[in-house]
Scaffold this motif. Sequence first.
Motif, PDB file in Angstrom:
ATOM      1  N   ASN A 269      12.897  63.012 123.226  1.00  0.00           N
ATOM      2  CA  ASN A 269      14.250  63.090 123.768  1.00  0.00           C
ATOM      3  C   ASN A 269      15.157  64.024 122.962  1.00  0.00           C
ATOM      4  O   ASN A 269      16.334  64.119 123.214  1.00  0.00           O
ATOM      5  CB  ASN A 269      14.861  61.691 123.849  1.00  0.00           C
ATOM      6  N   MET A 270      14.557  64.709 121.980  1.00  0.00           N
ATOM      7  CA  MET A 270      15.343  65.676 121.221  1.00  0.00           C
ATOM      8  C   MET A 270      14.939  67.093 121.603  1.00  0.00           C
ATOM      9  O   MET A 270      13.868  67.310 122.155  1.00  0.00           O
ATOM     10  CB  MET A 270      15.139  65.457 119.719  1.00  0.00           C
ATOM     11  N   THR A 271      15.794  68.065 121.302  1.00  0.00           N
ATOM     12  CA  THR A 271      15.476  69.436 121.673  1.00  0.00           C
ATOM     13  C   THR A 271      14.453  70.024 120.703  1.00  0.00           C
ATOM     14  O   THR A 271      14.178  69.461 119.649  1.00  0.00           O
ATOM     15  CB  THR A 271      16.724  70.342 121.632  1.00  0.00           C
TER      16      THR A 271
ATOM     17  N   LYS B 106      14.554  70.153 125.948  1.00  0.00           N
ATOM     18  CA  LYS B 106      14.092  68.847 125.452  1.00  0.00           C
ATOM     19  C   LYS B 106      12.563  68.883 125.321  1.00  0.00           C
ATOM     20  O   LYS B 106      11.872  69.359 126.222  1.00  0.00           O
ATOM     21  CB  LYS B 106      14.481  67.739 126.441  1.00  0.00           C
TER      22      LYS B 106
END
Length: 499
Positions: A94-96, A138
């Motif tokens: 869920n992080m870039t 993401k």
Amino acid sequence: MDDVILEMRGISKTFSGVYALRDAQLTIRRGEVHALIGENGAGKSTLMKIILGVHAPDAGEMTFKGKAFRPQKPMDALQAGISMIHQEISLADNMTVAENIWIGREPASHGFVNYKALREDAAKLLAELRIIIDPSEKVGHLSVAQMQMVEIARAISYNADLIIMDEPTSALTEEEVGMLFSIIRTLRDKGVSVIMITHKLDELFEISDAVTVLRDGSYVSAHPISEIDEKKLISLMVGRELSELFPKQEAQIGETVLRVQGLTRKGLFEDVSFAVHRGEILGVAGLMGAGRSEIMTALFGGMPVDGGEIYIDGERVAIRNPRDAIRHGLAMVTEDRKLTGLSLCRSCKENISVTNLKRTSPSAFLNKKKEMEEVREMIHALSIRLADPEQAVRSLSGGNQQKIVLARWLLTAPKVLILDEPTRGIDVGAKSEIHRLISELACKGMAVIMISSELPEVLGMSDRIMVVHGGRVRGVLSRAEATQENVMALATNTVKEGA
Ligand SMILES: Nc1ncnc2c1ncn2[C@@H]1O[C@H](COP(=O)(O)OP(=O)(O)OP(=O)(O)O)[C@@H](O)[C@H]1O
Ligand SMILES: [Mg+2]
């Protein structure tokens, strides 16, 4: 010697009383690419996790840059100049991309993360490595190969003196492997050392300067690459000579079990038609991205199609989801076994038998004895290396986890078994056992569809080979017709007129 950067001696490690490593050793020089090889469960990843401080050894000594080295946690190893690309992708979905690369050391101003700098630094790094991925994407939206490239970028971003790569190429296309290798060569020229774990011996001979062999957790030998050949390496790894890598038995080929007519999904594949027969192994060849996995996923009900018909035993069936597919006698082992299928915290036994509960227990009660018998047979047949069938899947080596998924589907006794890269990440010895098992299943009348990117595997195992390029079937070759050259010609769509 002073050009030695890392030295490990007499390393032992047990997990609940079972040896994972026993008196292992490893010597890495500055600026060399050192391959570490051994069968699934030989202890390769465990040895690397000891360098990284994830596991503490029970016995043994380690020096790094000439000094005693005892990392307590990965941060210690990082600060000393060691980074690692893990076998299992360890990014946060869920992080870039940028956040994942700089995690724990984000550029900050006035106590806040400077997201602009974060993105720019990531863009610069990716550009240097010639990796074409948007830093603000993401990670959850990336393909497995792209995630692998982000892992690689992150490991390199630490400017480490030693980079450990645990099967870095397993999900990469040939082109991406080429890119990674040129990155590795550049690092080597700068004096960086690389430890590379791989089951692909051709890659090993292409990129490494030296190799260390582990067997059953112990050190076997180390060699400069110029002084060893593939045959010798295999016998050192498995402790015996392997004569037949693809032991295909001749099976009686019977009536058509599955027929696919005009299967289409716009933009991915078009007008795909083929049939498989009882006892037949249909190989599916093609380059990465040709659409092979997509076609089989759609057939198995894993994605909707725009058109096409599926017949099983001559009758038209509707397959809207995998549940329908299983009900009609299909089974599929997917390509990214880590993402699908396994419950890591459950036991090996439960994972193997999960889809079989119905078959082994006609009544509502579970037939425990029969279940255990079957599970043991599979563990033996696939030579899955474990201490106890009740142990959690999480505690198995990467290759052995893959065998668990394979075992489960082999036990469902389907009419049609679809295998997507069945031996990726599997060592050479176990590979030939898996081939033998697939061949035996065909002899018993199962129809097998096998996607594989390894040409020798496809050529060795298949009765017919269907070649896919650009989402279309470019040709189907019989076992007698198929050669490396004409499969490649179809796969790259460069068949000459009249040829
Ligand atoms: N956390 C753990 N708990 C229990 N056993 C473990 C754990 N980690 C590893 N093992 C065991 O240690 C042995 C060595 O595993 P390791 O992961 O080092 O093998 P590997 O050589 O990397 O194999 P592969 O090629 O399959 O990745 C295996 O028998 C494995 O089951
Ligand atoms: Mg491993």
